[in-house]
Design a protein around this motif. Structure first.
Motif, PDB file in Angstrom:
ATOM      1  N   GLU A  75      27.400 101.192  33.275  1.00 45.15           N
ATOM      2  CA  GLU A  75      26.788  99.949  33.755  1.00 45.15           C
ATOM      3  C   GLU A  75      25.272 100.090  33.804  1.00 45.15           C
ATOM      4  OE1 GLU A  75      26.934  97.006  37.676  1.00 45.15           O
ATOM      5  OE2 GLU A  75      28.426  98.600  37.426  1.00 45.15           O
ATOM      6  N   ILE A  76      24.797 101.222  34.281  1.00 41.40           N
ATOM      7  CA  ILE A  76      23.360 101.461  34.338  1.00 41.40           C
ATOM      8  C   ILE A  76      22.789 101.533  32.925  1.00 41.40           C
ATOM      9  CG2 ILE A  76      21.595 103.130  34.981  1.00 41.40           C
ATOM     10  CD1 ILE A  76      23.204 103.790  37.441  1.00 41.40           C
ATOM     11  N   ALA A 104      16.294 112.126  33.579  1.00 35.74           N
ATOM     12  CA  ALA A 104      16.697 112.661  34.882  1.00 35.74           C
ATOM     13  C   ALA A 104      18.194 112.518  35.101  1.00 35.74           C
ATOM     14  CB  ALA A 104      15.945 111.944  35.999  1.00 35.74           C
ATOM     15  N   ALA A 105      18.860 111.857  34.157  1.00 34.49           N
ATOM     16  CA  ALA A 105      20.322 111.695  34.210  1.00 34.49           C
ATOM     17  C   ALA A 105      20.789 111.049  35.515  1.00 34.49           C
ATOM     18  CB  ALA A 105      21.016 113.050  34.011  1.00 34.49           C
ATOM     19  N   TRP A 106      19.941 110.190  36.071  1.00 35.43           N
ATOM     20  CA  TRP A 106      20.301 109.430  37.265  1.00 35.43           C
ATOM     21  C   TRP A 106      20.725 110.322  38.426  1.00 35.43           C
ATOM     22  CZ3 TRP A 106      18.428 104.808  37.003  1.00 35.43           C
ATOM     23  CH2 TRP A 106      18.183 104.272  35.736  1.00 35.43           C
ATOM     24  N   LYS A 107      19.889 111.344  38.667  1.00 29.07           N
ATOM     25  CA  LYS A 107      20.139 112.250  39.788  1.00 29.07           C
ATOM     26  C   LYS A 107      19.754 111.619  41.128  1.00 29.07           C
ATOM     27  CE  LYS A 107      19.363 116.382  36.957  1.00 29.07           C
ATOM     28  NZ  LYS A 107      20.763 116.803  36.922  1.00 29.07           N
ATOM     29  N   LYS A 112      13.449 116.942  39.152  1.00 26.66           N
ATOM     30  CA  LYS A 112      14.264 118.137  38.913  1.00 26.66           C
ATOM     31  C   LYS A 112      14.064 119.209  39.984  1.00 26.66           C
ATOM     32  CE  LYS A 112      14.599 117.589  33.889  1.00 26.66           C
ATOM     33  NZ  LYS A 112      14.223 118.148  32.557  1.00 26.66           N
ATOM     34  N   GLU A 113      12.803 119.394  40.406  1.00 23.30           N
ATOM     35  CA  GLU A 113      12.494 120.474  41.343  1.00 23.30           C
ATOM     36  C   GLU A 113      12.797 120.116  42.800  1.00 23.30           C
ATOM     37  OE1 GLU A 113       8.414 121.299  40.627  1.00 23.30           O
ATOM     38  OE2 GLU A 113       8.744 121.998  38.556  1.00 23.30           O
ATOM     39  N   ARG A 114      12.496 118.886  43.189  1.00 23.92           N
ATOM     40  CA  ARG A 114      12.612 118.521  44.606  1.00 23.92           C
ATOM     41  C   ARG A 114      13.838 117.687  44.928  1.00 23.92           C
ATOM     42  NH1 ARG A 114       6.137 117.794  46.003  1.00 23.92           N
ATOM     43  NH2 ARG A 114       5.539 119.663  44.821  1.00 23.92           N
ATOM     44  N   GLN A 115      14.510 117.216  43.888  1.00 18.97           N
ATOM     45  CA  GLN A 115      15.783 116.501  44.043  1.00 18.97           C
ATOM     46  C   GLN A 115      15.733 115.411  45.130  1.00 18.97           C
ATOM     47  OE1 GLN A 115      18.871 119.436  44.537  1.00 18.97           O
ATOM     48  NE2 GLN A 115      18.472 120.381  42.573  1.00 18.97           N
ATOM     49  N   PRO A 116      14.840 114.455  44.970  1.00 13.39           N
ATOM     50  CA  PRO A 116      14.750 113.368  45.955  1.00 13.39           C
ATOM     51  C   PRO A 116      15.946 112.429  45.837  1.00 13.39           C
ATOM     52  CG  PRO A 116      13.387 112.853  44.079  1.00 13.39           C
ATOM     53  CD  PRO A 116      13.892 114.253  43.861  1.00 13.39           C
ATOM     54  N   GLU A 117      16.191 111.685  46.883  1.00  7.17           N
ATOM     55  CA  GLU A 117      17.263 110.683  46.844  1.00  7.17           C
ATOM     56  C   GLU A 117      16.791 109.400  46.161  1.00  7.17           C
ATOM     57  OE1 GLU A 117      18.482 113.713  49.368  1.00  7.17           O
ATOM     58  OE2 GLU A 117      16.650 112.529  49.674  1.00  7.17           O
ATOM     59  N   ILE A 118      15.476 109.160  46.164  1.00  7.11           N
ATOM     60  CA  ILE A 118      14.906 107.940  45.597  1.00  7.11           C
ATOM     61  C   ILE A 118      13.679 108.283  44.757  1.00  7.11           C
ATOM     62  CG2 ILE A 118      13.945 105.644  46.125  1.00  7.11           C
ATOM     63  CD1 ILE A 118      15.132 106.118  49.017  1.00  7.11           C
ATOM     64  N   GLY A 130       8.528 105.122  32.635  1.00  9.03           N
ATOM     65  CA  GLY A 130       9.495 105.205  33.721  1.00  9.03           C
ATOM     66  C   GLY A 130      10.923 105.134  33.210  1.00  9.03           C
ATOM     67  N   LEU A 131      11.142 104.355  32.151  1.00 11.37           N
ATOM     68  CA  LEU A 131      12.480 104.248  31.559  1.00 11.37           C
ATOM     69  C   LEU A 131      12.927 105.595  31.002  1.00 11.37           C
ATOM     70  CD1 LEU A 131      12.096 100.874  29.603  1.00 11.37           C
ATOM     71  CD2 LEU A 131      13.225 101.223  31.796  1.00 11.37           C
ATOM     72  N   GLU A 132      12.010 106.270  30.306  1.00 10.68           N
ATOM     73  CA  GLU A 132      12.346 107.570  29.724  1.00 10.68           C
ATOM     74  C   GLU A 132      12.593 108.613  30.809  1.00 10.68           C
ATOM     75  OE1 GLU A 132       9.921 107.632  25.538  1.00 10.68           O
ATOM     76  OE2 GLU A 132       8.739 107.586  27.390  1.00 10.68           O
ATOM     77  N   VAL A 133      11.813 108.559  31.869  1.00 11.59           N
ATOM     78  CA  VAL A 133      12.012 109.492  32.984  1.00 11.59           C
ATOM     79  C   VAL A 133      13.397 109.297  33.582  1.00 11.59           C
ATOM     80  CG1 VAL A 133      11.278 110.135  35.314  1.00 11.59           C
ATOM     81  CG2 VAL A 133       9.562 109.697  33.549  1.00 11.59           C
ATOM     82  N   ALA A 134      13.772 108.031  33.812  1.00  8.14           N
ATOM     83  CA  ALA A 134      15.078 107.731  34.400  1.00  8.14           C
ATOM     84  C   ALA A 134      16.213 108.242  33.517  1.00  8.14           C
ATOM     85  CB  ALA A 134      15.216 106.232  34.629  1.00  8.14           C
ATOM     86  N   LYS A 135      16.068 108.061  32.223  1.00  6.49           N
ATOM     87  CA  LYS A 135      17.115 108.521  31.300  1.00  6.49           C
ATOM     88  C   LYS A 135      17.228 110.046  31.304  1.00  6.49           C
ATOM     89  CE  LYS A 135      16.788 104.656  28.032  1.00  6.49           C
ATOM     90  NZ  LYS A 135      16.381 104.255  26.658  1.00  6.49           N
TER      91      LYS A 135
END
Length: 253
Positions: A129-130, A72-75, A47-53, A65-70
């Motif tokens: 799809e994701i 983070a709304a796939w940012k 959220k803070e650093r908005q990385p691409e990966i 990791g699954l919960e984090v991905a969800k």
């Protein structure tokens, strides 16, 4: 050209450090803008650093990791780090999300980096799809959570129940399997193959066709004069041989 940034979220420091070093070698232009050892910290970094990966360990404290991905709304594009190869391959068949199998090898990381670079020039997959892939992963994780927690061994005239976390290793011996426990050795009839399917693969590694070791008890891994590996265990003098088929587990650690 815009620089690509990434975060690494892995609760085991040696694995996190190994991945960071390998990325610096294989993708020197990639900027690691943050590291985390639990799910909440990983989510905050995204959220803070908005990385691409985001390289996310599937099993982390607080949030997976699954919960984090969800949340983070796939940012950003996700690369999961997992020990569960049998379901990871199926879940990532369509390449919407990538994964790295523990322990991360240089060859596999090269492939992942190549796929990420190709994807950076395309739009991200539709959220529906994701979501379908995530559903498969979540279901698989729930099934896998029912790992073997204890074994029953003959003890005098009765039965003793031993937590698997207190076992150094399992080793095939004729028609039985030796259970090397902190209190000594016992015999059980479960095969190494059966144990390999039932034990938590993040905690118990098969290092030989006849041996499974509890990685919590590994003191060090040494290179033999023949180029192989040998494992020294905490608390006991016995060493375990790593067969050539499983040497990849330690080659780049």
């Amino acid at each position: 050209m815009k620089q690509i940034r990434a975060i690494i979220a892995e609760d085991e420091y040696p694995l996190r450090e190994h991945l960071r070093k390998e990325l610096s070698i294989l993708w020197p232009d990639l900027i690691i803008c943050g590291e985390a050892s639990d799910g909440i910290a990983a989510l905050n970094l995204i959220k803070e650093r908005q990385p691409e990966i985001a390289f996310l360990d599937i099993k982390m404290p607080v949030l997976s990791g699954l919960e984090v991905a969800k949340r983070a709304a796939w940012k950003c594009r996700i690369v999961f780090i997992t020990a569960y190869d049998e379901y990871a391959v199926q879940a990532f068949e369509n390449e919407a999300i990538d994964y790295l199998l523990k322990p991360v090898t240089r060859e596999r990381l090269k492939k992942t980096i190549g796929r990420i670079k190709e994807q950076m020039n395309t739009t991200m997959k539709p959220s529906a799809e994701i979501a379908e892939i995530m559903e498969k992963l979540t279901n698989a994780m729930q099934k896998k959570s029912d790992c073997l927690k204890w074994v029953k061994v003959k003890y005098g005239d009765g039965i003793r129940i031993i937590p698997v976390e207190d076992i150094f290793y399992f080793k095939a011996e004729d028609k039985y399997t030796i259970v090397r426990h902190i209190d000594g050795e016992y015999l059980i009839r479960k095969t190494i193959t059966e144990l390999s399917d039932e034990l938590d693969p993040e905690q118990y590694w098969r290092i030989h066709r006849s041996t499974i070791v509890n990685i919590s008890f590994i003191a060090k891994v040494v290179r033999t004069f023949r180029g192989g590996y040998e494992i020294k265990l905490k608390g006991i003098s016995e060493a375990l041989t790593v067969s050539r088929a499983y040497s990849y587990l330690f080659r780049q650690m």
